[in-house]
Design an enzyme around this catalytic site. Structure first.
Site, PDB file in Angstrom:
ATOM      1  N   SER A 259      45.712  84.520  55.786  1.00 30.47           N
ATOM      2  CA  SER A 259      46.931  83.764  56.662  1.00 30.47           C
ATOM      3  C   SER A 259      48.292  83.903  56.389  1.00 30.47           C
ATOM      4  O   SER A 259      48.022  83.560  54.806  1.00 30.47           O
ATOM      5  CB  SER A 259      46.810  82.655  57.804  1.00 30.47           C
ATOM      6  OG  SER A 259      46.635  81.388  56.895  1.00 30.47           O
ATOM      7  N   ASP A 260      49.557  83.124  56.481  1.00 26.77           N
ATOM      8  CA  ASP A 260      50.270  82.231  55.282  1.00 26.77           C
ATOM      9  C   ASP A 260      50.071  80.830  55.610  1.00 26.77           C
ATOM     10  O   ASP A 260      49.350  80.861  56.492  1.00 26.77           O
ATOM     11  CB  ASP A 260      51.798  82.807  56.019  1.00 26.77           C
ATOM     12  CG  ASP A 260      53.142  82.335  54.728  1.00 26.77           C
ATOM     13  OD1 ASP A 260      52.355  81.568  53.332  1.00 26.77           O
ATOM     14  OD2 ASP A 260      54.125  82.789  54.529  1.00 26.77           O
ATOM     15  N   TRP A 261      50.818  80.091  54.654  1.00 24.47           N
ATOM     16  CA  TRP A 261      50.733  78.892  55.068  1.00 24.47           C
ATOM     17  C   TRP A 261      50.534  77.701  56.060  1.00 24.47           C
ATOM     18  O   TRP A 261      51.758  78.341  56.783  1.00 24.47           O
ATOM     19  CB  TRP A 261      51.712  78.104  53.871  1.00 24.47           C
ATOM     20  CG  TRP A 261      51.085  76.745  53.578  1.00 24.47           C
ATOM     21  CD1 TRP A 261      51.500  75.294  53.914  1.00 24.47           C
ATOM     22  CD2 TRP A 261      51.407  76.757  52.112  1.00 24.47           C
ATOM     23  NE1 TRP A 261      51.447  74.367  53.139  1.00 24.47           N
ATOM     24  CE2 TRP A 261      51.249  74.931  52.427  1.00 24.47           C
ATOM     25  CE3 TRP A 261      50.587  76.807  50.709  1.00 24.47           C
ATOM     26  CZ2 TRP A 261      51.064  74.089  51.243  1.00 24.47           C
ATOM     27  CZ3 TRP A 261      50.497  76.338  50.079  1.00 24.47           C
ATOM     28  CH2 TRP A 261      50.506  75.114  50.056  1.00 24.47           C
ATOM     29  N   GLU A 262      49.672  77.795  56.664  1.00 22.42           N
ATOM     30  CA  GLU A 262      49.082  76.282  58.028  1.00 22.42           C
ATOM     31  C   GLU A 262      50.075  77.717  59.001  1.00 22.42           C
ATOM     32  O   GLU A 262      50.413  76.988  60.319  1.00 22.42           O
ATOM     33  CB  GLU A 262      50.120  75.162  58.169  1.00 22.42           C
ATOM     34  CG  GLU A 262      49.352  74.486  57.002  1.00 22.42           C
ATOM     35  CD  GLU A 262      49.917  72.970  57.109  1.00 22.42           C
ATOM     36  OE1 GLU A 262      50.971  72.880  58.218  1.00 22.42           O
ATOM     37  OE2 GLU A 262      49.730  72.340  56.937  1.00 22.42           O
TER      38      GLU A 262
END
Ligand code: NOJ
Length: 746
Positions: A259-262
């Site tokens: 995923s991307d950050w959060e």
């Protein structure tokens, strides 16, 4: 047993020993401590509850973490160590948009290789690069990180970067895993505001935004990262069409998706899920293997599996994707990093590679002839024996930090060579070689920063120009004005730089403008004031040296625009591969606002597709760029008039350097599919080659096309070719008019 079977057997053997908690642990990426191992992390790694850390670049700490993972945890599974190594590590290369301007994939591969070596030397084994999002809106700050507006060029450059990072084998010393991001559609963020909504018809998604990802996968990219954005209402981090149907079922990708950050936790912020548990469920079932930094998997995935919402089979697939990468990286055999196996960071070889890349990233957009003692000659290259003094002006002329551009976590400005330093060194060397004909270099900043609105330093800058024979102005955008979350609504030069240019131009001295920027700027008002214009992007550590190489003629500029330069912000999006429309604008059909009579009848302005207050063309088209040669094209021909579905056709043209200096030229081939079952772009880049031409040299350049080059996604969303007529052009930019045609037979 085949390699693939052996790999699968290793994965299965390990999986069979893992507890549910250990499996979930492999899917978690957590921030590291930055030079030490915090107690909570130590415990989690020792207990096999972490798959990856992000942002640890102290080699001893990385080795300690790997020791904990491999020696203390029950199953000894090493860690993925991720970092944003975007355009260099210690040695900074031009921003990716600048690298794309080189149209030289070999340089991109070398840059990525150098970055990989420097990053691997501190234990990083995974970079979040290349970004292969299509950038057609320069308001979006992240266009700096990509390879421009074109799917083909972006795909070629993305694949070149993957080859550089990953080398011949991921297990080699100095190879790190690459990550093609952000899957997918991120570049279409509404209004160029980062993280924003994207609405992309599936046909455009498949024809424009997805091909560079496919190219990266074909080059063997180990991982993909999902986008923050939502795509047609479904956030990319929970988008099964992207992550399962296209990526796994259609493309058979066997790598890992992070995923991307959060971005998994943010599924709830999007209003797509009600809570973290639902977010974990949606992301896991859609196809995200590893969660970057948020903790929805850590908190809920085991329970979701226990409750039967997420199947064990699905979980095992996710874990297998992580383990496969760790095996391929050779981490089980070699988890530790020995820095002595690597060259010094920013060693001479790396700096030279950065300089070569920067030289080729520079795009010469204008080079007027100016009169000098009865002869006229182009302003560039600057002839030192005809100058006794040179002004160097501008806030970016001597700024070792800002020339590096965005995303330079590990870049070290102490190695930077600025434009002023390089020009001074060059003029001094010239003076010594010439037995004393020195060229005095006068410097003034003009404005404190590119954003400053204070004109207090103008007078000094004008005075410096007055007492010099020519002026090199180094302006543009500081690094902080592009990159993630740094978007602009108005892409003209910030601050009072346009006024500064006008004030310097008023001195009547020849002005060479060097623009550093992380995007295509709208510079229509500026260009008439200057005699020469070099677009330098953010050129990196060796940017100043490269600029001096080109300004003084040690190298001929050879970059070409990887993006269209609009005249004004309001033209955006403006890109060469647009659709024809049913009412295309032409020079004969457009009317300017100043030419409309009062109370003119409604139909008097010509009903075609244009703005009343700006020309319908860009300021500089995609693919454009000059050199110190004089390049001409002639004699386009095809080997056959018909291309059969399984045959090939050669398209060739002469490229001639009629000038007096050797030059490199990027020869480009474009096609148009004249009639399609969905409307097709007016031109599409299909091939290019950079050729070196001596003065007077004529070269026959040949490109081979097959039906596959002409394939596209049609109305039924299947990749197809359609028989019919194709136009084909060869030339030095997307507006070349050297055209012929052929027919694709059924
Ligand atoms: C957010 C960015 O969107 C992405 O490109 C980057 O790789 C990650 N953060 C990790 O820093």
């Amino acid at each position: 047993m085949s390699d693939a079977n052996a790999e699968q057997a290793r994965i299965a053997a390990l999986l069979s020993q893992m507890t549910l908690e250990e499996k979930v642990g492999q899917l978690l990426q957590v921030p590291a401590g930055g030079g030490h191992v915090p107690e909570l992390l130590r415990r989690a790694v020792s207990e096999g509850r972490i798959g990856s850390v992000i942002n640890e670049v102290h080699v001893d700490t990385v080795n300690e973490l790997q020791w904990l993972a491999t020696r203390q945890s029950r199953l000894g599974i090493p860690l993925l160590v991720g970092r944003d190594v975007i355009h260099g590590f210690t040695t900074v290369f031009p921003i990716p948009l600048g690298q794309a301007a080189s149209w030289n994939p070999a340089l991109v591969t070398l840059g990525a290789r150098v970055a990989a070596r420097e990053a691997a030397a501190v234990g990083v084994n995974w970079t979040f690069s290349p970004m292969v999002d299509i950038g057609r809106d320069p308001r979006w700050g992240r266009v700096a990180e990509g390879y421009g507006e074109d799917p083909y060029l972006t795909g070629v450059m993305g694949a070149a970067a993957v080859r550089g990072y990953q080398g011949a084998s991921l297990a080699d010393v100095g190879s790190i895993a690459a990550c093609a991001k952000h899957f997918a559609g991120y570049g279409a963020s509404e209004s160029g505001r980062d993280y924003n909504t994207t609405n992309i018809p599936e046909n455009e998604l498949r024809n424009v935004h997805l091909p560079p990802f496919k190219a990266a996968i074909d080059a063997g990219v180990a991982t993909l990262m999902t986008s923050f954005s939502d795509l047609n209402g479904v956030p990319a981090s929970a988008n099964a069409l992207l992550l399962t149907q296209i990526l796994r079922d259609e493309w058979a990708f066997d790598g890992m998706v992070v995923s991307d950050w959060e971005s998994i936790r943010q599924l709830a912020v999007h209003g797509f899920t009600a809570n973290d548990r639902d977010s974990a469920f949606e992301a896991a079932t859609a196809g995200v293997d590893m969660e970057m930094t948020s903790t929805t998997y850590a908190d809920h995935l085991a329970a979701l599996v226990r409750d039967g919402h997420v199947s064990m089979q699905r979980l095992d697939t996710m874990v297998s994707n992580v383990l496969r990468l760790k095996f391929r990286l050779g981490l089980f055999e070699n988890p530790y990093t020995d820095a002595s196996h690597f060259p010094e960071a920013a060693c001479a070889e790396h700096l030279q590679a950065a300089r070569d890349a920067a030289v080729e990233s520079l795009v010469l957009l204008k080079n007027d002839h100016v009169a000098h003692e009865a002869v006229t000659a182009p302003v560039l290259p600057l002839a030192l024996d005809r100058l006794s003094s040179l002004a160097v002006i501008g806030p970016l002329a001597d700024d070792p930090h800002d020339q590096l551009g965005t995303w330079i976590f590990d870049g070290d400005a102490q190695y930077s060579v600025t434009t002023l330093q390089a020009i001074r060194a060059h003029c001094q060397a010239h003076g010594q070689a010439d037995g004393g004909h020195g060229v005095a270099v006068h410097y003034a900043r003009g404005v404190a920063t590119t954003r400053s609105r204070d004109r207090a330093e103008f007078a000094e800058a004008v005075a410096v120009a007055e007492r010099s024979d020519a002026v090199v102005l180094v302006l543009g955008e500081e690094a902080i004005l592009s990159g993630e979350a740094h978007c602009r609504a108005d892409v003209t030069l910030p601050g009072v730089q346009e006024e500064l240019i006008a004030a310097i131009a008023a001195t009547g001295k020849p002005v060479v403008l060097v623009l550093m920027a992380g995007r295509a700027l709208a510079i229509e008002r500026v260009v008439p004031h200057v005699q020469a214009l070099v677009y330098a992007w953010h050129p990196g550590t060796m940017g100043g040296a490269a600029i001096a190489d080109v300004l003084f003629g040690a190298a001929s500029p050879s970059g070409k625009l990887p993006v269209t330069l609009p005249r004004v912000t309001g033209q955006i999006p403006m890109y060469y591969g647009h659709k024809h429309t049913g009412k295309p604008a032409t020079h004969d059909t457009v009317v300017h606002i100043d030419d409309i009579e009062a109370r003119a009848p409604q139909l008097s302005v010509g009903n075609t597709s244009f703005h009343l207050d700006v020309a319908h063309t860009p300021l500089f088209p995609f693919g454009y760029g000059l050199s110190y040669g004089t390049i001409e094209y002639a004699n386009i021909t095809t080997s056959h008039s018909t291309l059969t579905p399984d045959g090939s056709i050669t398209v060739s043209a002469d490229v001639i350097n009629t000038g007096h200096r050797a030059a490199d030229e990027v020869v480009q081939l474009y096609v148009r599919d004249v009639v399609g079952n969905v409307t097709r772009p007016v031109r599409e880049l299909k091939a290019f080659e950079k050729v070196h031409l001596l003065p007077g040299e004529r070269r026959l350049v040949r490109f081979t096309l097959t039906a596959d080059h002409l394939a596209f996604y049609g109305r039924a969303m299947r990749r197809m070719t359609e028989p019919g007529q194709f136009h084909v052009w060869i030339g030095g930019s997307s507006t070349t008019d050297l055209r012929t045609e052929f027919v694709l037979s059924a």
